[in-house]
Design an enzyme around this catalytic site. Structure first.
Site, PDB file in Angstrom:
ATOM      1  N   GLU A  60      -6.990   2.784  -2.719  1.00 50.65           N
ATOM      2  CA  GLU A  60      -6.643   1.442  -1.840  1.00 50.65           C
ATOM      3  C   GLU A  60      -7.771   1.376  -1.182  1.00 50.65           C
ATOM      4  OE1 GLU A  60      -2.953   0.862  -0.360  1.00 50.65           O
ATOM      5  OE2 GLU A  60      -3.545   0.306   1.604  1.00 50.65           O
TER       6      GLU A  60
ATOM      7  N   ASP B   5       2.759  -7.319   9.128  1.00 47.26           N
ATOM      8  CA  ASP B   5       3.143  -7.609  10.915  1.00 47.26           C
ATOM      9  C   ASP B   5       1.866  -7.832  10.701  1.00 47.26           C
ATOM     10  OD1 ASP B   5       4.781  -5.174  11.074  1.00 47.26           O
ATOM     11  OD2 ASP B   5       3.585  -4.012  10.126  1.00 47.26           O
TER      12      ASP B   5
ATOM     13  N   PHE C 213      -2.587   5.475  13.718  1.00 40.34           N
ATOM     14  CA  PHE C 213      -2.311   4.729  11.957  1.00 40.34           C
ATOM     15  C   PHE C 213      -0.263   5.642  11.952  1.00 40.34           C
ATOM     16  CE2 PHE C 213      -5.834   3.636   9.577  1.00 40.34           C
ATOM     17  CZ  PHE C 213      -6.436   3.023   9.913  1.00 40.34           C
TER      18      PHE C 213
ATOM     19  N   HIS D 233      -1.362   7.405  -4.837  1.00 39.91           N
ATOM     20  CA  HIS D 233      -1.920   6.155  -4.543  1.00 39.91           C
ATOM     21  C   HIS D 233      -2.935   6.560  -3.075  1.00 39.91           C
ATOM     22  CE1 HIS D 233      -3.034   1.573  -3.620  1.00 39.91           C
ATOM     23  NE2 HIS D 233      -2.610   2.036  -2.575  1.00 39.91           N
TER      24      HIS D 233
HETATM   25  P1  FAD Z   1      10.309  -5.422   4.460  1.00 36.64           P
HETATM   26  O1  FAD Z   1      10.405  -4.503   2.840  1.00 36.64           O
HETATM   27  O2  FAD Z   1      10.524  -6.957   4.317  1.00 36.64           O
HETATM   28  O3  FAD Z   1      10.971  -4.555   4.563  1.00 36.64           O
HETATM   29  C1  FAD Z   1      10.538  -4.963   6.539  1.00 36.64           C
HETATM   30  C2  FAD Z   1      11.552  -4.072   7.152  1.00 36.64           C
HETATM   31  O4  FAD Z   1      12.840  -5.388   7.273  1.00 36.64           O
HETATM   32  C3  FAD Z   1      12.068  -2.928   7.500  1.00 36.64           C
HETATM   33  O5  FAD Z   1      12.364  -2.445   8.654  1.00 36.64           O
HETATM   34  C4  FAD Z   1      13.549  -3.375   6.553  1.00 36.64           C
HETATM   35  O6  FAD Z   1      14.593  -2.126   6.762  1.00 36.64           O
HETATM   36  C5  FAD Z   1      13.934  -4.569   6.926  1.00 36.64           C
HETATM   37  N1  FAD Z   1      14.901  -5.340   5.696  1.00 36.64           N
HETATM   38  C6  FAD Z   1      14.925  -5.549   5.072  1.00 36.64           C
HETATM   39  N2  FAD Z   1      14.846  -7.014   4.884  1.00 36.64           N
HETATM   40  C7  FAD Z   1      15.930  -6.736   5.441  1.00 36.64           C
HETATM   41  C8  FAD Z   1      17.138  -7.914   5.245  1.00 36.64           C
HETATM   42  N3  FAD Z   1      17.465  -8.467   4.425  1.00 36.64           N
HETATM   43  N4  FAD Z   1      18.028  -7.591   6.447  1.00 36.64           N
HETATM   44  C9  FAD Z   1      17.114  -6.665   7.451  1.00 36.64           C
HETATM   45  N5  FAD Z   1      16.269  -5.956   7.661  1.00 36.64           N
HETATM   46  C10 FAD Z   1      15.474  -5.633   6.316  1.00 36.64           C
HETATM   47  N6  FAD Z   1       0.388  -4.152   5.395  1.00 36.64           N
HETATM   48  C11 FAD Z   1      -0.488  -5.451   5.805  1.00 36.64           C
HETATM   49  O7  FAD Z   1      -0.541  -6.295   6.452  1.00 36.64           O
HETATM   50  N7  FAD Z   1      -1.477  -5.847   4.828  1.00 36.64           N
HETATM   51  C12 FAD Z   1      -0.972  -4.846   3.821  1.00 36.64           C
HETATM   52  O8  FAD Z   1      -1.887  -4.953   2.249  1.00 36.64           O
HETATM   53  C13 FAD Z   1      -0.943  -3.588   2.880  1.00 36.64           C
HETATM   54  N8  FAD Z   1      -0.596  -2.730   2.692  1.00 36.64           N
HETATM   55  C14 FAD Z   1       0.378  -2.020   2.670  1.00 36.64           C
HETATM   56  C15 FAD Z   1       1.034  -0.969   1.391  1.00 36.64           C
HETATM   57  C16 FAD Z   1       1.524  -0.275   1.461  1.00 36.64           C
HETATM   58  C17 FAD Z   1       1.718   0.208  -0.100  1.00 36.64           C
HETATM   59  C18 FAD Z   1       2.285   0.187   2.377  1.00 36.64           C
HETATM   60  C19 FAD Z   1       2.972   1.276   2.183  1.00 36.64           C
HETATM   61  C20 FAD Z   1       2.074  -0.415   3.123  1.00 36.64           C
HETATM   62  C21 FAD Z   1       1.494  -1.674   3.705  1.00 36.64           C
HETATM   63  N9  FAD Z   1       1.577  -2.320   5.002  1.00 36.64           N
HETATM   64  C22 FAD Z   1       0.277  -3.787   4.982  1.00 36.64           C
HETATM   65  C23 FAD Z   1       1.642  -2.705   5.362  1.00 36.64           C
HETATM   66  C24 FAD Z   1       3.443  -3.513   5.850  1.00 36.64           C
HETATM   67  O9  FAD Z   1       3.095  -4.555   6.092  1.00 36.64           O
HETATM   68  C25 FAD Z   1       4.596  -2.810   7.292  1.00 36.64           C
HETATM   69  O10 FAD Z   1       4.684  -1.812   6.850  1.00 36.64           O
HETATM   70  C26 FAD Z   1       5.669  -3.856   7.103  1.00 36.64           C
HETATM   71  O11 FAD Z   1       6.138  -3.852   8.208  1.00 36.64           O
HETATM   72  C27 FAD Z   1       6.787  -3.636   6.373  1.00 36.64           C
HETATM   73  O12 FAD Z   1       6.080  -4.269   5.348  1.00 36.64           O
HETATM   74  P2  FAD Z   1       7.087  -4.170   3.831  1.00 36.64           P
HETATM   75  O13 FAD Z   1       6.474  -4.950   2.611  1.00 36.64           O
HETATM   76  O14 FAD Z   1       8.034  -2.736   3.770  1.00 36.64           O
HETATM   77  O15 FAD Z   1       8.380  -5.381   4.307  1.00 36.64           O
END
Ligand code: FAD
Length: 275
Positions: free
Chosen positions: A8, A99, A206, A256
């Site tokens: 990545e 975020d 981080f 990864h």
């Molecule tokens: P979600 O899966 O939507 O979860 C976010 C939060 O909401 C969690 O606490 C979950 O428990 C809660 N939640 C989900 N669905 C519901 C629901 N229906 N009701 C209530 N609560 C719910 N960030 C970036 O900005 N750009 C990137 O390119 C990027 N790449 C990443 C790659 C990886 C492999 C990882 C692990 C993280 C990456 N992130 C990136 C960080 C990520 O965007 C953050 O961790 C963000 O806070 C959560 O994203 P998510 O897609 O996991 O969110």
């Protein structure tokens, strides 16, 4: 190495950063990764840089995955960007909520990554392989570990093909997470996200922000090295190689690497895994 690897990167901001990243990619390509991915700043803040780096990776003959985050986005905007990615020949996405910096609120027409996954499937069918994020040590904003797990199940059932974990240094958290999702009937691959340890100040910052735990013994050892970068790197290589060995022995389906646009540590860890 028979263990699938992926790397990545983040979109560089300067011409010098672009050149450094090109050089790092060439080193990493020798390890024959399954794909290389490029992060996407929440709110679309880096979309030009993200797509630019993705284009370069494709032009270099490698498989590229574009990260794609939905917070603050509208359906119209996401539809346009998906069309652009398809025109570019992208076939893999890492679909995320993202975020927004504090003060931005949430806004937009998507609340969670599961909304984005469902939208991508509804709009584009099977045009993309979709990876999603998961959190063996629990997402920092989750109401509870159970709620986080349920949210993950929803995200997979919305149409994701596989998952990549947030990084961790305790392999038990990974194995427990995989056991938990298997008990809930999910059988998709859960690839382990690996953060090489290169710079301890950056790592601590981080980790505090993303909720990844640095075990006390690692934290204290890193602190004890102070500014001694060589000792930090040597210790980090040992710790992370050992972690990867434990994951491989436990049947992890892929690694990864969060490369931070640098190749040396990832290359050395993989070299040791091969030896
Ligand atoms: P979600 O899966 O939507 O979860 C976010 C939060 O909401 C969690 O606490 C979950 O428990 C809660 N939640 C989900 N669905 C519901 C629901 N229906 N009701 C209530 N609560 C719910 N960030 C970036 O900005 N750009 C990137 O390119 C990027 N790449 C990443 C790659 C990886 C492999 C990882 C692990 C993280 C990456 N992130 C990136 C960080 C990520 O965007 C953050 O961790 C963000 O806070 C959560 O994203 P998510 O897609 O996991 O969110």
């Amino acid at each position: 190495m028979n263990l699938p690897l992926s790397f990545e990167f983040f979109p560089p901001k300067t011409p010098e950063g672009v050149a450094k990243l090109r050089a790092a990619r060439q080193q990493l390509y020798r390890l024959k990764p399954e794909f290389c991915s490029v992060t996407y700043g929440a709110g679309g803040s880096t979309s030009e840089g993200t797509f630019g780096a993705v284009k370069e990776i494709l032009a270099e003959g490698m498989t590229a995955a574009s990260h794609f985050s939905c917070i603050g986005a509208t359906r119209t905007r996401v539809r346009e960007q998906l069309a652009l990615l398809r025109t570019m020949g992208v076939k893999r996405l890492v679909a995320l909520r993202g975020d927004l910096p504090s003060g931005y609120g949430t806004g937009g027409e998507f609340h969670y990554a599961s909304d984005l996954v469902a939208f991508i499937r509804a709009e584009t069918g099977d045009a993309f392989r979709i990876e999603v994020a998961c959190y063996p040590e629990v997402h920092p904003q989750a109401r509870s570990p159970e709620a986080d797990l349920q949210a993950f199940v929803t995200k997979i059932r919305a149409g994701a093909n596989s998952a990549i974990t947030q990084y961790f240094y305790n392999p038990d958290s990974y194995f427990r997470f995989v056991d938990d999702v298997r008990k809930l009937g999910l059988d998709m691959p859960v690839v382990a996200g690996v953060m090489p340890i290169v710079n301890s100040t950056q790592l601590m910052r981080f980790s505090d922000a993303c909720g990844a735990e640095i075990p006390r013994w690692i934290r204290l050892r890193l602190q004890s090295y102070g500014d001694d970068g060589a000792s930090i790197k040597a210790f980090g290589l040992d710790v992370v190689t050992r972690l990867c060995e434990q994951l491989r022995a436990g049947g992890v389906p892929g690694l990864h690497f969060y490369t931070m646009n640098q190749s040396a540590a990832s290359v050395e860890i993989c070299r040791r895994l091969l030896a």
